[in-house]
Motif scaffolding. Structure first.
Motif, PDB file in Angstrom:
ATOM      1  N   GLY A 148       0.760  -1.235   0.000  1.00 46.87           N
ATOM      2  CA  GLY A 148       0.000   0.000   0.000  1.00 46.87           C
ATOM      3  C   GLY A 148       0.787   1.278   0.000  1.00 46.87           C
ATOM      4  O   GLY A 148       0.222   2.328   0.174  1.00 46.87           O
ATOM      5  N   GLY A 149       2.079   1.242  -0.205  1.00 47.17           N
ATOM      6  CA  GLY A 149       2.854   2.468  -0.203  1.00 47.17           C
ATOM      7  C   GLY A 149       2.416   3.394  -1.316  1.00 47.17           C
ATOM      8  O   GLY A 149       2.133   2.968  -2.431  1.00 47.17           O
ATOM      9  N   ALA A 150       2.365   4.682  -1.007  1.00 51.94           N
ATOM     10  CA  ALA A 150       1.960   5.673  -1.994  1.00 51.94           C
ATOM     11  C   ALA A 150       3.159   6.269  -2.723  1.00 51.94           C
ATOM     12  O   ALA A 150       2.997   7.012  -3.682  1.00 51.94           O
ATOM     13  N   GLY A 151       4.374   5.975  -2.243  1.00 48.05           N
ATOM     14  CA  GLY A 151       5.553   6.515  -2.885  1.00 48.05           C
ATOM     15  C   GLY A 151       5.859   7.944  -2.481  1.00 48.05           C
ATOM     16  O   GLY A 151       6.533   8.666  -3.210  1.00 48.05           O
ATOM     17  N   LEU A 152       5.373   8.365  -1.323  1.00 41.04           N
ATOM     18  CA  LEU A 152       5.605   9.736  -0.867  1.00 41.04           C
ATOM     19  C   LEU A 152       6.336   9.819   0.465  1.00 41.04           C
ATOM     20  O   LEU A 152       6.799  10.883   0.853  1.00 41.04           O
ATOM     21  N   GLY A 153       6.445   8.704   1.179  1.00 43.20           N
ATOM     22  CA  GLY A 153       6.995   8.715   2.532  1.00 43.20           C
ATOM     23  C   GLY A 153       8.390   9.292   2.639  1.00 43.20           C
ATOM     24  O   GLY A 153       8.676  10.124   3.505  1.00 43.20           O
ATOM     25  N   LEU A 154       9.305   8.883   1.746  1.00 46.01           N
ATOM     26  CA  LEU A 154      10.671   9.388   1.826  1.00 46.01           C
ATOM     27  C   LEU A 154      10.776  10.827   1.348  1.00 46.01           C
ATOM     28  O   LEU A 154      11.643  11.569   1.813  1.00 46.01           O
ATOM     29  N   SER A 155       9.897  11.250   0.435  1.00 46.19           N
ATOM     30  CA  SER A 155       9.861  12.668   0.047  1.00 46.19           C
ATOM     31  C   SER A 155       9.455  13.523   1.243  1.00 46.19           C
ATOM     32  O   SER A 155      10.014  14.601   1.465  1.00 46.19           O
ATOM     33  N   ILE A 156       8.505  13.040   2.005  1.00 38.93           N
ATOM     34  CA  ILE A 156       8.070  13.734   3.216  1.00 38.93           C
ATOM     35  C   ILE A 156       9.236  13.790   4.206  1.00 38.93           C
ATOM     36  O   ILE A 156       9.520  14.852   4.790  1.00 38.93           O
ATOM     37  N   CYS A 157       9.925  12.675   4.396  1.00 37.69           N
ATOM     38  CA  CYS A 157      11.073  12.632   5.307  1.00 37.69           C
ATOM     39  C   CYS A 157      12.134  13.645   4.892  1.00 37.69           C
ATOM     40  O   CYS A 157      12.704  14.347   5.728  1.00 37.69           O
TER      41      CYS A 157
END
Length: 181
Positions: free
Chosen positions: A151-160
């Motif tokens: 379910g990853g949206a592919g935004l988590g590391l950009s947010i980090c």
């Protein structure tokens, strides 16, 4: 009629998964928009170890669902920093969630805080050089996540990355997650 009913149920289940993914993407897009604006941060002197403990407590159930142990190591004395508590919670949570999602079953994700940094380690598949170059690309989920349908949206590391930059920290990926504070 049974096979038609079964096909409908599978179709509904697939649509619900799509809706869940879209809702997660919208939620993370809102997070990304919020953390991209420095005026949205409220910096206070905080013990980052307390934030790490909160993330540990919050993510423990998720780790157990993935048959992964979560180990938190912190110094005996507080690590006082000027930080936005909510943003740093999101940063650490995203790193821990990624580590759990990519860890081998029956392994351990280790979160280690020192006076100079925070490191999140797991035993999982190696990140290729090509993948390392794309980890911060918005909506990029990596071949293993896309293939697995997670379910990853592919935004988590950009947010980090946005949170780390605003805190004037360095987010580096040796084999996954290391933050220099």
């Amino acid at each position: 009629h049974l096979s038609i009913r079964r096909q409908r149920q599978m179709c509904i289940r697939d649509r619900l998964k799509d809706v869940d993914l879209m809702a997660r993407q919208v939620h993370q897009l809102l997070h990304l928009a919020e953390v991209s604006e420095s005026r949205n941060y409220h910096f206070e002197t905080q013990d980052i170890a307390r934030v790490a403990f909160e993330v540990h407590d919050f993510m423990n159930r998720h780790a157990r669902r993935h048959n992964v142990a979560l180990d938190l190591r912190t110094p005996e004395t507080p690590v006082w920093l000027q930080l936005d508590r909510g943003a740093v919670f999101v940063l650490i949570r995203n790193l821990v969630e990624n580590a759990i999602e990519h860890a081998h079953p029956a392994s351990t994700v280790t979160v280690e805080l020192t006076s100079t940094g925070l490191e999140v380690r797991n035993l999982g598949p190696a990140v290729t050089d090509e993948e390392k170059a794309r980890l911060y690309t918005r909506f990029w989920r990596g071949n293993s996540r896309m293939a697995a349908g997670t379910g990853g949206a592919g935004l988590g590391l950009s947010i980090c990355r946005e949170i780390a930059l605003t805190h004037e920290w360095t987010l580096s990926l040796a084999d996954l997650s290391l933050i220099h504070i």
